[in-house]
Design a protein around this motif. Structure first.
Motif, PDB file in Angstrom:
ATOM      1  N   THR A 196       5.621   7.173  -6.394  1.00  0.00           N
ATOM      2  CA  THR A 196       5.977   8.267  -5.486  1.00  0.00           C
ATOM      3  C   THR A 196       7.475   8.197  -5.210  1.00  0.00           C
ATOM      4  O   THR A 196       8.098   7.161  -5.403  1.00  0.00           O
ATOM      5  CB  THR A 196       5.218   8.178  -4.139  1.00  0.00           C
ATOM      6  OG1 THR A 196       5.558   6.947  -3.505  1.00  0.00           O
ATOM      7  CG2 THR A 196       3.729   8.260  -4.331  1.00  0.00           C
ATOM      8  N   ASN A 209       9.101   9.396   0.375  1.00  0.00           N
ATOM      9  CA  ASN A 209       7.793   9.391   1.027  1.00  0.00           C
ATOM     10  C   ASN A 209       7.395   8.011   1.527  1.00  0.00           C
ATOM     11  O   ASN A 209       6.320   7.847   2.092  1.00  0.00           O
ATOM     12  CB  ASN A 209       6.712   9.873   0.046  1.00  0.00           C
ATOM     13  CG  ASN A 209       6.936  11.306  -0.373  1.00  0.00           C
ATOM     14  OD1 ASN A 209       7.446  12.106   0.422  1.00  0.00           O
ATOM     15  ND2 ASN A 209       6.596  11.630  -1.602  1.00  0.00           N
ATOM     16  N   ILE A 230       7.178   4.718   3.734  1.00  0.00           N
ATOM     17  CA  ILE A 230       7.211   4.463   5.170  1.00  0.00           C
ATOM     18  C   ILE A 230       8.560   3.833   5.541  1.00  0.00           C
ATOM     19  O   ILE A 230       9.064   2.975   4.822  1.00  0.00           O
ATOM     20  CB  ILE A 230       6.008   3.572   5.562  1.00  0.00           C
ATOM     21  CG1 ILE A 230       5.526   3.890   6.959  1.00  0.00           C
ATOM     22  CG2 ILE A 230       6.300   2.111   5.420  1.00  0.00           C
ATOM     23  CD1 ILE A 230       4.128   3.357   7.221  1.00  0.00           C
ATOM     24  N   SER A 264       4.833   2.714  -3.052  1.00  0.00           N
ATOM     25  CA  SER A 264       4.272   2.775  -4.402  1.00  0.00           C
ATOM     26  C   SER A 264       5.315   3.313  -5.383  1.00  0.00           C
ATOM     27  O   SER A 264       5.985   4.307  -5.113  1.00  0.00           O
ATOM     28  CB  SER A 264       3.023   3.663  -4.352  1.00  0.00           C
ATOM     29  OG  SER A 264       2.853   4.320  -5.564  1.00  0.00           O
ATOM     30  N   THR A 273       0.812  -1.218   0.000  1.00  0.00           N
ATOM     31  CA  THR A 273       0.000   0.000   0.000  1.00  0.00           C
ATOM     32  C   THR A 273       0.845   1.268   0.000  1.00  0.00           C
ATOM     33  O   THR A 273       0.432   2.279  -0.534  1.00  0.00           O
ATOM     34  CB  THR A 273      -0.935   0.044   1.234  1.00  0.00           C
ATOM     35  OG1 THR A 273      -0.141   0.040   2.415  1.00  0.00           O
ATOM     36  CG2 THR A 273      -1.873  -1.131   1.253  1.00  0.00           C
ATOM     37  N   ASN A 274       2.030   1.190   0.589  1.00  0.00           N
ATOM     38  CA  ASN A 274       2.760   2.449   0.783  1.00  0.00           C
ATOM     39  C   ASN A 274       3.972   2.613  -0.131  1.00  0.00           C
ATOM     40  O   ASN A 274       4.217   3.707  -0.636  1.00  0.00           O
ATOM     41  CB  ASN A 274       3.172   2.567   2.256  1.00  0.00           C
ATOM     42  CG  ASN A 274       3.742   3.920   2.573  1.00  0.00           C
ATOM     43  OD1 ASN A 274       4.902   4.180   2.257  1.00  0.00           O
ATOM     44  ND2 ASN A 274       2.929   4.803   3.144  1.00  0.00           N
TER      45      ASN A 274
HETATM   46  C1  LIG Z   1       3.269   6.253   3.044  1.00  0.00           C
HETATM   47  O1  LIG Z   1       3.395   6.510   4.452  1.00  0.00           O
HETATM   48  C2  LIG Z   1       3.885   7.814   4.731  1.00  0.00           C
HETATM   49  C3  LIG Z   1       4.127   7.884   6.231  1.00  0.00           C
HETATM   50  O2  LIG Z   1       3.091   7.324   6.960  1.00  0.00           O
HETATM   51  C4  LIG Z   1       2.899   8.845   4.205  1.00  0.00           C
HETATM   52  O3  LIG Z   1       3.404  10.138   4.468  1.00  0.00           O
HETATM   53  C5  LIG Z   1       2.736   8.644   2.694  1.00  0.00           C
HETATM   54  O4  LIG Z   1       1.787   9.531   2.195  1.00  0.00           O
HETATM   55  C6  LIG Z   1       2.313   7.228   2.386  1.00  0.00           C
HETATM   56  N1  LIG Z   1       2.331   7.055   0.939  1.00  0.00           N
HETATM   57  C7  LIG Z   1       1.393   6.368   0.270  1.00  0.00           C
HETATM   58  C8  LIG Z   1       1.565   6.291  -1.199  1.00  0.00           C
HETATM   59  O5  LIG Z   1       0.477   5.807   0.857  1.00  0.00           O
END
Ligand SMILES: *[C@@H]1O[C@H](CO)[C@@H](O)[C@H](O)[C@H]1NC(C)=O
Ligand SMILES: *[C@@H]1O[C@H](CO)[C@@H](O)[C@H](O)[C@H]1NC(C)=O
Ligand SMILES: *[C@@H]1O[C@H](CO)[C@@H](O)[C@H](O)[C@H]1NC(C)=O
Ligand SMILES: *[C@@H]1O[C@H](CO)[C@@H](O)[C@H](O)[C@H]1NC(C)=O
Ligand SMILES: *[C@@H]1O[C@H](CO)[C@@H](O)[C@H](O)[C@H]1NC(C)=O
Ligand SMILES: *[C@@H]1O[C@H](CO)[C@@H](O)[C@H](O)[C@H]1NC(C)=O
Ligand SMILES: *[C@@H]1O[C@H](CO)[C@@H](O)[C@H](O)[C@H]1NC(C)=O
Ligand SMILES: *[C@@H]1O[C@H](CO)[C@@H](O)[C@H](O)[C@H]1NC(C)=O
Length: 305
Positions: free
Chosen positions: A54, A58, A60, A51, A48-49
């Motif tokens: 991005t 950014n 985690i 990605s 999920t994070n």
């Molecule tokens: C991933 O996690 C970070 C820190 O919690 C957050 O700032 C960021 O927006 C997240 N990115 C995505 C693509 O979810």
């Protein structure tokens, strides 16, 4: 002429930013390879994070330098990850903090991590790593904190271990399967403040050279059943030592009087050994709060220090 200079300057600028984005790409590539070596991610942080579209800065657990935007810290402590560490992690050459503790990483620490020349903190504690203590740790000149505790590292510590990690301040090797002697070379880790070698299978004498580590505040040597001999008197020279634990370490002989004469000692424990002789009634331990001497072979109390 001016144009030429201008276009020259411009092309250098372009070249620089090209190099910069290439380097950032190397970081991204390294992190993706790292992610691909992880087989279980119960909190779904990667899917999920992390990605692809991005910036890695950014993601985690990832921190970047403000100016150069290179990855300077990777902290994925406590995410219950299962997997191995990809050698590509060694390409994060700007990395200063690496913390993947409290997961289930297995296998060895890849040799490529020796390329992390800027590393100050490496925490791989509470995992399932195996293999010997990597000799390439000696090629990390900036290393200040090394946590290898609670893994299954085997074998002897390198006899020249401290030659090349002169800045080490915290060294936690407890709860592993290290064996053999504690190398006298330990005295070259002159800045050590916390040293933990407990819950291993170390043997031989506790080296008197430990008494040279004048910055030590905490020393844990207990739960090693192969030690022979006693507490070296030189330990009394550790004038900043606050915590000393040598429980269950097959110690024999008497506790040297110098050890009852340490200005900063707060907690001291020698339980479950075969120490003998007299315990002095007069202890010159102004900071002492707890002293554990149970389960030994002490014969009595002496009024002389
Ligand atoms: C991933 O996690 C970070 C820190 O919690 C957050 O700032 C960021 O927006 C997240 N990115 C995505 C693509 O979810
Ligand atoms: C990033 O990629 C994901 C799929 O991987 C997509 O759902 C999302 O919309 C994209 N975000 C941007 C800002 O392009
Ligand atoms: C990593 O994160 C954990 C939890 O937030 C924190 O306790 C730890 O100090 C961090 N490690 C580093 C090297 O900054
Ligand atoms: C990164 O490291 C891997 C393995 O150590 C290597 O194969 C790769 O070529 C390196 N370079 C880049 C730019 O990813
Ligand atoms: C500890 O070392 C001794 C030899 O010194 C060996 O016999 C024993 O099996 C080792 N124990 C463990 C748990 O590795
Ligand atoms: C360390 O302790 C020993 C024995 O207690 C003593 O002989 C020696 O002089 C001490 N060394 C230093 C540097 O204080
Ligand atoms: C001391 O160590 C031995 C051997 O590892 C172990 O069997 C014993 O339970 C330990 N004793 C205590 C009190 O922890
Ligand atoms: C106790 O410590 C003091 C000062 O550190 C030293 O002068 C003295 O010799 C020590 N006594 C013993 C018995 O080690």
């Amino acid at each position: 002429m001016e144009n030429l200079i201008l276009s020259f300057a411009l092309s250098i600028l372009l070249l620089n930013s090209f190099a910069l984005s290439l380097n950032s790409l190397t970081d991204k590539h390294a992190l993706i390879s790292f992610k691909n070596s992880i087989t279980s991610d119960p909190y779904d942080i990667f899917s999920t994070n992390w990605s692809q579209n991005t910036s890695v800065c950014n993601w985690i657990g990832v921190s970047c330098g403000l100016k150069h935007r290179r990855v300077t810290a990777l902290n994925l402590s406590g995410y219950d990850l299962i997997g191995t560490v990809a050698p590509h992690l060694g390409n994060l050459t700007f990395l200063r903090y690496l913390d993947i503790s409290s997961n289930s990483f297995m296998g060895i620490l890849p040799f490529e991590l020796s390329k992390l020349r800027r590393l100050k903190v490496m925490n791989v504690g509470i995992n399932s790593f195996t293999g010997e203590i990597p000799t390439w740790l000696g090629s990390l000149p900036q290393l200040e904190e090394l946590y290898l505790y609670s893994n299954s590292f085997l074998g002897w510590l390198p006899i020249d271990m401290c030659n090349n990690i002169p800045n080490i301040e915290i060294l936690l090797l407890s709860w592993n399967q290290f064996e053999g002697q504690i190398p006298p070379n330990i005295r070259k880790c002159t800045r050590l403040e916390i040293l933990s070698l407990s819950h291993n299978n170390f043997s031989g004498n506790i080296p008197r050279e430990i008494g040279r580590l004048s910055f030590l505040t905490e020393l844990y040597l207990g739960y090693n059943n192969g030690f022979r001999g006693g507490v070296p008197p030189e330990m009394g020279n550790l004038s900043r030592l606050e915590i000393l634990n040598i429980d269950n370490a097959s110690l024999t002989g008497t506790i040297p009087s110098s050890v009852f004469n340490m200005s900063s000692l707060t907690i001291s424990s020698f339980s479950y050994n075969s120490l003998s002789g007299n315990i002095p009634t007069f202890l010159n331990l102004p900071e002492l709060e707890n002293l554990y001497l149970d389960d030994n072979k002490f014969t009595g109390i002496s009024s002389q220090l």
